[in-house]
Design an enzyme around this catalytic site. Structure first.
Site, mmCIF file in Angstrom:
data_model
loop_
_atom_site.group_PDB
_atom_site.id
_atom_site.type_symbol
_atom_site.label_atom_id
_atom_site.label_comp_id
_atom_site.label_asym_id
_atom_site.label_seq_id
_atom_site.Cartn_x
_atom_site.Cartn_y
_atom_site.Cartn_z
ATOM 1 N N SER A 157 0.829 -1.193 0.000
ATOM 2 C CA SER A 157 0.000 0.000 0.000
ATOM 3 C C SER A 157 0.876 1.260 0.000
ATOM 4 O O SER A 157 1.694 1.455 -0.901
ATOM 5 C CB SER A 157 -0.954 -0.056 1.196
ATOM 6 O OG SER A 157 -1.918 0.950 1.138
ATOM 7 N N ASP A 256 -10.438 -2.444 -5.389
ATOM 8 C CA ASP A 256 -9.550 -1.537 -4.667
ATOM 9 C C ASP A 256 -9.492 -0.234 -5.453
ATOM 10 O O ASP A 256 -9.236 -0.256 -6.660
ATOM 11 C CB ASP A 256 -8.160 -2.164 -4.571
ATOM 12 C CG ASP A 256 -7.163 -1.340 -3.761
ATOM 13 O OD1 ASP A 256 -7.472 -0.180 -3.425
ATOM 14 O OD2 ASP A 256 -6.068 -1.861 -3.479
ATOM 15 N N HIS A 286 -8.711 -4.162 -0.933
ATOM 16 C CA HIS A 286 -7.454 -3.679 -0.360
ATOM 17 C C HIS A 286 -7.250 -4.257 1.041
ATOM 18 O O HIS A 286 -8.085 -4.093 1.935
ATOM 19 C CB HIS A 286 -7.471 -2.148 -0.288
ATOM 20 C CG HIS A 286 -6.128 -1.550 -0.023
ATOM 21 N ND1 HIS A 286 -5.157 -1.441 -0.995
ATOM 22 C CD2 HIS A 286 -5.570 -1.042 1.110
ATOM 23 C CE1 HIS A 286 -4.078 -0.876 -0.499
ATOM 24 N NE2 HIS A 286 -4.301 -0.630 0.791
#
Length: 319
Positions: A157, A256, A286
């Protein structure tokens, strides 16, 4: 909006607590409580120690946790790891399970960076911290038992966004040389103008609202994201030239908001002549592999990550 989640993941969505980045102090408090309640799983045969690394400039020392495969000395691959958390939350503790398993399963020395968080420390603080640890890792490779010719960067991320930015930064500063970059659902574009980012406003794990606040925090204030003067080291999708970067392994999740910027960045790497492997996982959202690691798709994601690291770091299985 209705999403066709993988059946094994769908049951976990209701257990995912909603994080509102407008209340960042509260989100950090909840995260710290959850991290404290989680069992401190230690992968077998991994030695762990916490150190403080000198900063590159006048900043404070940088915390780093070193995971070393026990009983293996010298010539191991090294991996600089940046945790996720939207640039504003997260720690080496929250990704302790992932990093300890990487060290054990890949046979690599993993340095997990406790970089400074936004909004208190906006860009380039986190990047400076990561670069300081990378340089320290190379300079102290003998003591760490690391082969300086086999060092890579990795993250999830926002941590993956830092890894991508660090790869650009190291290239432009003439090193240290990297053999790979693992970018797990990376945050790379502050413009927030992809189809997935516009459409996925209520997805679990991450959504557009939090993405906007995250970039505001990281760039140092409102009104900056999407502007004309954003550094590519902060938002790697802004880089005009991606050539000469280390080989990449990039993942994307179907539901996501980051999906399309991840796939777009991977395509640009390929077009620039960078060897890049891209994996898009249907039915995922996510952070789903962290939430439900025992789901079939999560096990596949984790297994492919470990395999990519072995290949990218040129690590023999188990070293």
């Amino acid at each position: 909006m209705t999403y066709s989640f993988d059946p094994e993941l769908a049951a976990w969505v209701s257990l995912l607590s909603e994080a509102d980045f407008s209340e960042i102090a509260r989100v950090r408090q909840v995260e710290a409580q959850l991290t404290g309640l989680a069992p401190r799983e230690r992968a077998a045969a991994v030695d762990i120690r916490d150190l403080t690394v000198p900063a590159t400039e006048e900043g404070p020392g940088v915390g780093v946790r070193i995971y070393s495969p026990a009983g293996r000395r010298g010539g191991l691959p090294g991996l600089l790891y940046m945790h996720g958390g939207g640039f504003a939350i997260g720690s080496v503790d929250t990704f302790h399970v992932e990093t300890s398993h990487i060290a054990a399963e890949v046979g690599a020395v993993v340095a997990s960076v406790e970089y400074r968080l936004a909004p208190e420390h906006p860009f380039p603080a986190a990047l400076d911290d990561c670069y300081a640890v990378l340089k320290w890792m190379v300079a102290n490779s003998d003591a760490l038992g690391v082969d300086p010719e086999r060092i890579g960067v990795a993250g999830e991320s926002a941590g993956a966004g830092l890894a991508a930015g660090l790869a650009l930064y190291a290239r432009d500063r003439g090193g240290p040389a990297l053999v790979m970059q693992y970018l797990g659902t990376p945050v790379v574009d502050d413009r927030l103008d992809t189809l997935s980012m516009r459409a996925f406003t209520d997805t679990p794990g991450w959504n557009r609202y939090n993405a906007e606040l995250s970039w505001d925090y990281y760039l140092g204030g409102r009104g900056l994201r999407g502007g004309d003067d954003i550094s590519p080291y902060a938002a790697p999708a802004r880089a005009e030239d991606l050539s000469g970067l280390p080989p990449a392994y990039v993942t994307a999740c179907e539901f996501d908001p980051l999906r399309d910027e991840d796939l777009g960045y991977a395509r640009r790497l390929i077009s620039a002549g960078v060897p890049a492997e891209v994996h898009h996982f249907p039915g995922t959202f996510h952070g789903s592999a962290q939430l439900a690691p025992h789901a079939g798709v999560s096990r596949r994601m984790i297994a492919e990550l470990l395999d990519a690291l072995r290949r990218g770091l040129r690590a023999a299985d188990g070293e």
